[in-house]
Structures are given as structure tokens and as C-alpha cells.
Design a protein around this motif. Structure first.
Motif, PDB file in Angstrom:
ATOM      1  N   ILE A 159       0.837  -1.126  -0.004  1.00  0.00           N
ATOM      2  CA  ILE A 159      -0.078  -0.018   0.106  1.00  0.00           C
ATOM      3  C   ILE A 159       0.851   1.242   0.066  1.00  0.00           C
ATOM      4  CG2 ILE A 159      -2.075  -1.065   1.131  1.00  0.00           C
ATOM      5  CD1 ILE A 159      -1.371   0.149   3.751  1.00  0.00           C
ATOM      6  N   PHE A 160       2.103   1.270   0.496  1.00  0.00           N
ATOM      7  CA  PHE A 160       2.738   2.392   0.352  1.00  0.00           C
ATOM      8  C   PHE A 160       3.637   2.657  -0.875  1.00  0.00           C
ATOM      9  CE2 PHE A 160       2.375   1.705   5.079  1.00  0.00           C
ATOM     10  CZ  PHE A 160       1.804   3.122   5.425  1.00  0.00           C
ATOM     11  N   GLU A 161       3.417   1.458  -1.868  1.00  0.00           N
ATOM     12  CA  GLU A 161       4.237   1.595  -3.233  1.00  0.00           C
ATOM     13  C   GLU A 161       3.593   2.719  -4.107  1.00  0.00           C
ATOM     14  OE1 GLU A 161       4.290  -2.227  -4.834  1.00  0.00           O
ATOM     15  OE2 GLU A 161       5.228  -3.110  -3.062  1.00  0.00           O
ATOM     16  N   ARG A 162       4.372   3.584  -4.955  1.00  0.00           N
ATOM     17  CA  ARG A 162       3.771   4.443  -5.876  1.00  0.00           C
ATOM     18  C   ARG A 162       2.932   3.603  -6.793  1.00  0.00           C
ATOM     19  NH1 ARG A 162       8.234   7.952  -8.411  1.00  0.00           N
ATOM     20  NH2 ARG A 162       6.684   9.314  -8.724  1.00  0.00           N
ATOM     21  N   PHE A 163       1.713   4.292  -7.070  1.00  0.00           N
ATOM     22  CA  PHE A 163       0.686   3.773  -8.092  1.00  0.00           C
ATOM     23  C   PHE A 163       0.009   2.513  -7.852  1.00  0.00           C
ATOM     24  CE2 PHE A 163       4.114   6.401 -10.391  1.00  0.00           C
ATOM     25  CZ  PHE A 163       3.082   7.689 -10.792  1.00  0.00           C
ATOM     26  N   TYR A 164       0.452   1.946  -6.621  1.00  0.00           N
ATOM     27  CA  TYR A 164      -0.301   0.585  -6.171  1.00  0.00           C
ATOM     28  C   TYR A 164      -1.644   0.969  -5.889  1.00  0.00           C
ATOM     29  CZ  TYR A 164      -1.530  -3.755  -4.262  1.00  0.00           C
ATOM     30  OH  TYR A 164      -2.238  -4.707  -3.925  1.00  0.00           O
ATOM     31  N   ARG A 165      -2.712   0.452  -6.396  1.00  0.00           N
ATOM     32  CA  ARG A 165      -4.078   0.247  -5.849  1.00  0.00           C
ATOM     33  C   ARG A 165      -4.728  -0.732  -5.930  1.00  0.00           C
ATOM     34  NH1 ARG A 165      -6.695   3.808 -10.570  1.00  0.00           N
ATOM     35  NH2 ARG A 165      -5.728   2.333 -11.725  1.00  0.00           N
ATOM     36  N   THR A 166      -5.413  -1.230  -5.043  1.00  0.00           N
ATOM     37  CA  THR A 166      -6.178  -2.534  -4.632  1.00  0.00           C
ATOM     38  C   THR A 166      -7.298  -2.493  -5.625  1.00  0.00           C
ATOM     39  OG1 THR A 166      -7.822  -1.618  -3.278  1.00  0.00           O
ATOM     40  CG2 THR A 166      -5.792  -2.297  -2.030  1.00  0.00           C
ATOM     41  N   ASP A 167      -7.870  -3.665  -5.980  1.00  0.00           N
ATOM     42  CA  ASP A 167      -8.833  -3.790  -6.783  1.00  0.00           C
ATOM     43  C   ASP A 167     -10.123  -2.878  -6.481  1.00  0.00           C
ATOM     44  OD1 ASP A 167      -7.563  -5.731  -8.266  1.00  0.00           O
ATOM     45  OD2 ASP A 167      -8.257  -7.493  -7.087  1.00  0.00           O
ATOM     46  N   ARG A 168     -10.399  -3.027  -5.045  1.00  0.00           N
ATOM     47  CA  ARG A 168     -11.319  -1.987  -4.652  1.00  0.00           C
ATOM     48  C   ARG A 168     -11.310  -0.474  -4.970  1.00  0.00           C
ATOM     49  NH1 ARG A 168     -12.659  -4.249   0.408  1.00  0.00           N
ATOM     50  NH2 ARG A 168     -10.834  -3.285   0.902  1.00  0.00           N
ATOM     51  N   ALA A 169     -10.022  -0.164  -4.753  1.00  0.00           N
ATOM     52  CA  ALA A 169      -9.725   1.332  -5.097  1.00  0.00           C
ATOM     53  C   ALA A 169      -9.566   1.609  -6.661  1.00  0.00           C
ATOM     54  CB  ALA A 169      -8.179   1.605  -4.686  1.00  0.00           C
ATOM     55  N   ARG A 170      -9.163   0.698  -7.650  1.00  0.00           N
ATOM     56  CA  ARG A 170      -9.524   0.908  -8.840  1.00  0.00           C
ATOM     57  C   ARG A 170     -10.802   1.147  -9.358  1.00  0.00           C
ATOM     58  NH1 ARG A 170      -6.166  -3.655  -9.278  1.00  0.00           N
ATOM     59  NH2 ARG A 170      -3.834  -3.168  -9.424  1.00  0.00           N
ATOM     60  N   ALA A 171     -11.823   0.559  -8.819  1.00  0.00           N
ATOM     61  CA  ALA A 171     -13.182   0.663  -9.254  1.00  0.00           C
ATOM     62  C   ALA A 171     -13.644   2.126  -8.468  1.00  0.00           C
ATOM     63  CB  ALA A 171     -14.191  -0.586  -8.462  1.00  0.00           C
ATOM     64  N   ALA A 172     -13.017   2.680  -7.388  1.00  0.00           N
ATOM     65  CA  ALA A 172     -13.420   3.679  -6.898  1.00  0.00           C
ATOM     66  C   ALA A 172     -12.874   5.105  -7.598  1.00  0.00           C
ATOM     67  CB  ALA A 172     -13.573   3.807  -5.402  1.00  0.00           C
ATOM     68  N   GLY A 173     -11.734   4.754  -8.154  1.00  0.00           N
ATOM     69  CA  GLY A 173     -10.819   5.670  -8.728  1.00  0.00           C
ATOM     70  C   GLY A 173      -9.660   6.133  -7.863  1.00  0.00           C
ATOM     71  N   GLY A 174      -8.786   7.092  -8.122  1.00  0.00           N
ATOM     72  CA  GLY A 174      -7.662   7.384  -7.518  1.00  0.00           C
ATOM     73  C   GLY A 174      -6.643   7.181  -8.160  1.00  0.00           C
ATOM     74  N   HIS A 175      -5.214   7.598  -8.056  1.00  0.00           N
ATOM     75  CA  HIS A 175      -4.069   7.332  -8.827  1.00  0.00           C
ATOM     76  C   HIS A 175      -3.257   6.414  -7.890  1.00  0.00           C
ATOM     77  CE1 HIS A 175      -5.673   9.757 -11.799  1.00  0.00           C
ATOM     78  NE2 HIS A 175      -5.904  10.568 -10.992  1.00  0.00           N
TER      79      HIS A 175
END
Length: 98
Positions: free
Chosen positions: A26-42
């Protein structure tokens, strides 16, 4: 023996939590969980938080379980415990953020 004094700030939520599989990343640049990909964010928020903490000599850690929420803790070395740091050198210059 380390005799530094620490000041900690904790932020806790009782949301969906972070899966055990995602936690190490979670502290890696550009890492997004599957749930976060669906909700947006970078995928930059937590990597920026870690960079800012490190720039101030602090560390950041997390405890989380799916379904029970997350607890983030930022640990700072107390100002008086930093060698060679005076109150004058510790001041931050004011900036305009408009």
C-alpha cells in the motif's frame, strides 16, 4: 541503547480494511487495490504520506484487517531528542498555498 523520545499520531477508521494480500504494497507508488481501482484514485496518497514522514525523520506503519478497519501510526522523533536541532532551525518558513 536508543534514548530518543518519540511522539506518535494515530489515525483509525472502522471501514472495510485492507486485505492481507494488499497490505505489503500500500505504500508503493501507483499501487491500487482492486477496490480502489473501481472507486478511482491514482495510488499516490499513501506513498506521498510515507515520503513526507521520512523527510521529517518519521516512520509510518499500518495495522489492518478486512472488515474491521485500519489504524495508521506516524512516529516522530521528539524535537528535543534530535541532536543538533535547535528551535530556530526547526522552524518552518510560512508559505502561501493559494
Amino acid at each position: 541503547e536508543n534514548k530518543e523520545s518519540w511522539v506518535s499520531v494515530s489515525i483509525e477508521d472502522f471501514g472495510v480494511g485492507i486485505s492481507e494480500r494488499d497490505l505489503p504494497h500500500i505504500f508503493e507508488r501507483f499501487y491500487r487495490t482492486d477496490r480502489a481501482r473501481a472507486a478511482g484514485g491514482h495510488g499516490l496518497g499513501l506513498s506521498l504520506a510515507k515520503s513526507i514522514a521520512q523527510a521529517h525523520g518519521a516512520s509510518i506503519e499500518v495495522q489492518s484487517s478486512e472488515g474491521t478497519g485500519s489504524k495508521f501510526r506516524v512516529n516522530f522523533v521528539a524535537r528535543d531528542a534530535r541532536p543538533g536541532l535547535t528551535s530556530e532551525s526547526a522552524r518552518i518558513a510560512p508559505t502561501n498555498v493559494f
